[in-house]
Motif scaffolding. Structure first.
Motif, PDB file in Angstrom:
ATOM      1  N   TRP A 144      28.049 -22.555 -48.834  1.00  0.00           N
ATOM      2  CA  TRP A 144      29.058 -22.134 -48.045  1.00  0.00           C
ATOM      3  C   TRP A 144      28.730 -22.098 -46.700  1.00  0.00           C
ATOM      4  O   TRP A 144      27.783 -21.362 -46.441  1.00  0.00           O
ATOM      5  CB  TRP A 144      30.011 -20.946 -48.583  1.00  0.00           C
ATOM      6  CG  TRP A 144      30.389 -21.047 -49.818  1.00  0.00           C
ATOM      7  CD1 TRP A 144      29.761 -20.592 -51.189  1.00  0.00           C
ATOM      8  CD2 TRP A 144      31.712 -21.435 -50.432  1.00  0.00           C
ATOM      9  NE1 TRP A 144      30.749 -20.903 -52.325  1.00  0.00           N
ATOM     10  CE2 TRP A 144      31.935 -21.572 -51.616  1.00  0.00           C
ATOM     11  CE3 TRP A 144      32.659 -22.196 -49.497  1.00  0.00           C
ATOM     12  CZ2 TRP A 144      32.779 -21.898 -52.122  1.00  0.00           C
ATOM     13  CZ3 TRP A 144      33.845 -22.556 -50.151  1.00  0.00           C
ATOM     14  CH2 TRP A 144      34.064 -22.623 -51.538  1.00  0.00           C
ATOM     15  N   VAL A 145      29.488 -22.750 -45.747  1.00  0.00           N
ATOM     16  CA  VAL A 145      29.016 -22.763 -44.311  1.00  0.00           C
ATOM     17  C   VAL A 145      30.177 -22.469 -43.576  1.00  0.00           C
ATOM     18  O   VAL A 145      31.498 -23.067 -43.860  1.00  0.00           O
ATOM     19  CB  VAL A 145      28.395 -24.177 -43.837  1.00  0.00           C
ATOM     20  CG1 VAL A 145      28.082 -24.177 -42.494  1.00  0.00           C
ATOM     21  CG2 VAL A 145      27.305 -24.377 -44.817  1.00  0.00           C
ATOM     22  N   PRO A 146      30.291 -21.510 -42.599  1.00  0.00           N
ATOM     23  CA  PRO A 146      31.485 -21.069 -41.853  1.00  0.00           C
ATOM     24  C   PRO A 146      31.847 -22.390 -41.063  1.00  0.00           C
ATOM     25  O   PRO A 146      31.056 -23.318 -40.592  1.00  0.00           O
ATOM     26  CB  PRO A 146      31.102 -20.181 -41.191  1.00  0.00           C
ATOM     27  CG  PRO A 146      29.699 -19.573 -41.466  1.00  0.00           C
ATOM     28  CD  PRO A 146      29.125 -20.598 -42.431  1.00  0.00           C
ATOM     29  N   LEU A 147      33.190 -22.741 -40.841  1.00  0.00           N
ATOM     30  CA  LEU A 147      33.580 -23.879 -40.155  1.00  0.00           C
ATOM     31  C   LEU A 147      33.226 -23.709 -38.589  1.00  0.00           C
ATOM     32  O   LEU A 147      32.759 -25.016 -37.998  1.00  0.00           O
ATOM     33  CB  LEU A 147      35.162 -24.035 -40.369  1.00  0.00           C
ATOM     34  CG  LEU A 147      35.739 -24.129 -41.624  1.00  0.00           C
ATOM     35  CD1 LEU A 147      37.156 -24.354 -41.646  1.00  0.00           C
ATOM     36  CD2 LEU A 147      35.089 -25.768 -42.088  1.00  0.00           C
TER      37      LEU A 147
ATOM     38  N   PRO B  81      18.318 -19.289 -46.824  1.00  0.00           N
ATOM     39  CA  PRO B  81      18.202 -18.804 -48.398  1.00  0.00           C
ATOM     40  C   PRO B  81      18.212 -19.828 -49.489  1.00  0.00           C
ATOM     41  O   PRO B  81      17.503 -20.152 -50.452  1.00  0.00           O
ATOM     42  CB  PRO B  81      19.137 -18.018 -48.617  1.00  0.00           C
ATOM     43  CG  PRO B  81      20.212 -18.298 -47.597  1.00  0.00           C
ATOM     44  CD  PRO B  81      19.338 -18.681 -46.354  1.00  0.00           C
ATOM     45  N   GLY B  82      18.672 -21.178 -48.871  1.00  0.00           N
ATOM     46  CA  GLY B  82      18.907 -22.342 -49.844  1.00  0.00           C
ATOM     47  C   GLY B  82      17.904 -23.449 -49.406  1.00  0.00           C
ATOM     48  O   GLY B  82      17.843 -24.540 -50.086  1.00  0.00           O
TER      49      GLY B  82
END
Length: 147
Positions: free
Chosen positions: A4-7, A144-145
């Motif tokens: 998940w990445v903020p737009l 983290p990924g």
């Protein structure tokens, strides 16, 4: 795996200026409309009000224009000022120092508007970059990924 990445993340480019012919069309139409409005309310024998109003218009148009559009914007505003804000209406004249001063004021206003826009956009871009790469931000590739 889904990450998940903020737009709003990532660097956004600095907005590009509007094309000069579009700015000049706005200057031509806006100057004629403004001078016509001022002639109807204040009268045509007071070019000082028209010069201030047209300088503000040139500065506002400069906010979205490239630097190359400033001379054309100043000339188009001056044509409306000289042709319709001073009697006899509809006749272009050159009164030496007065018209040179008017052109300088209009050109200065257009350049100030353009420079102000560039400074605001550059400052906003700098703030976006410094907040993204500040001391608390993780180094690229060490999230983290990223194992």
């Amino acid at each position: 795996m889904i990450e998940w990445v903020p737009l709003g993340s990532g660097a956004r480019p600095v907005p590009r200026p509007v094309a000069a012919p579009l700015v000049w069309a706005g200057a031509f139409g806006g100057a004629l409309l403004l001078v016509g409005l001022l002639n109807g309310t204040v009268g045509s024998g007071r070019p000082g009000f028209a010069l201030v109003a047209l300088s503000l218009l040139a500065a506002l148009l400069g906010l979205c224009a490239p630097f190359a559009a400033a001379p054309g914007t100043a000339v188009l505003c001056w044509l409306s000022l000289n042709g319709f804000a001073i009697p006899p209406a509809g006749t272009l004249t050159w009164a030496g120092r007065r018209d040179a001063f008017w052109l300088a004021c209009l050109l200065g206003a257009a350049l100030v508007g353009t420079a102000l826009a560039r400074l605001v956009h550059a400052r906003a871009a700098y703030r976006r970059l410094t907040t993204a790469t500040g001391p608390d931000a993780p180094e690229p590739g060490t999230g983290p990924g990223d194992v």
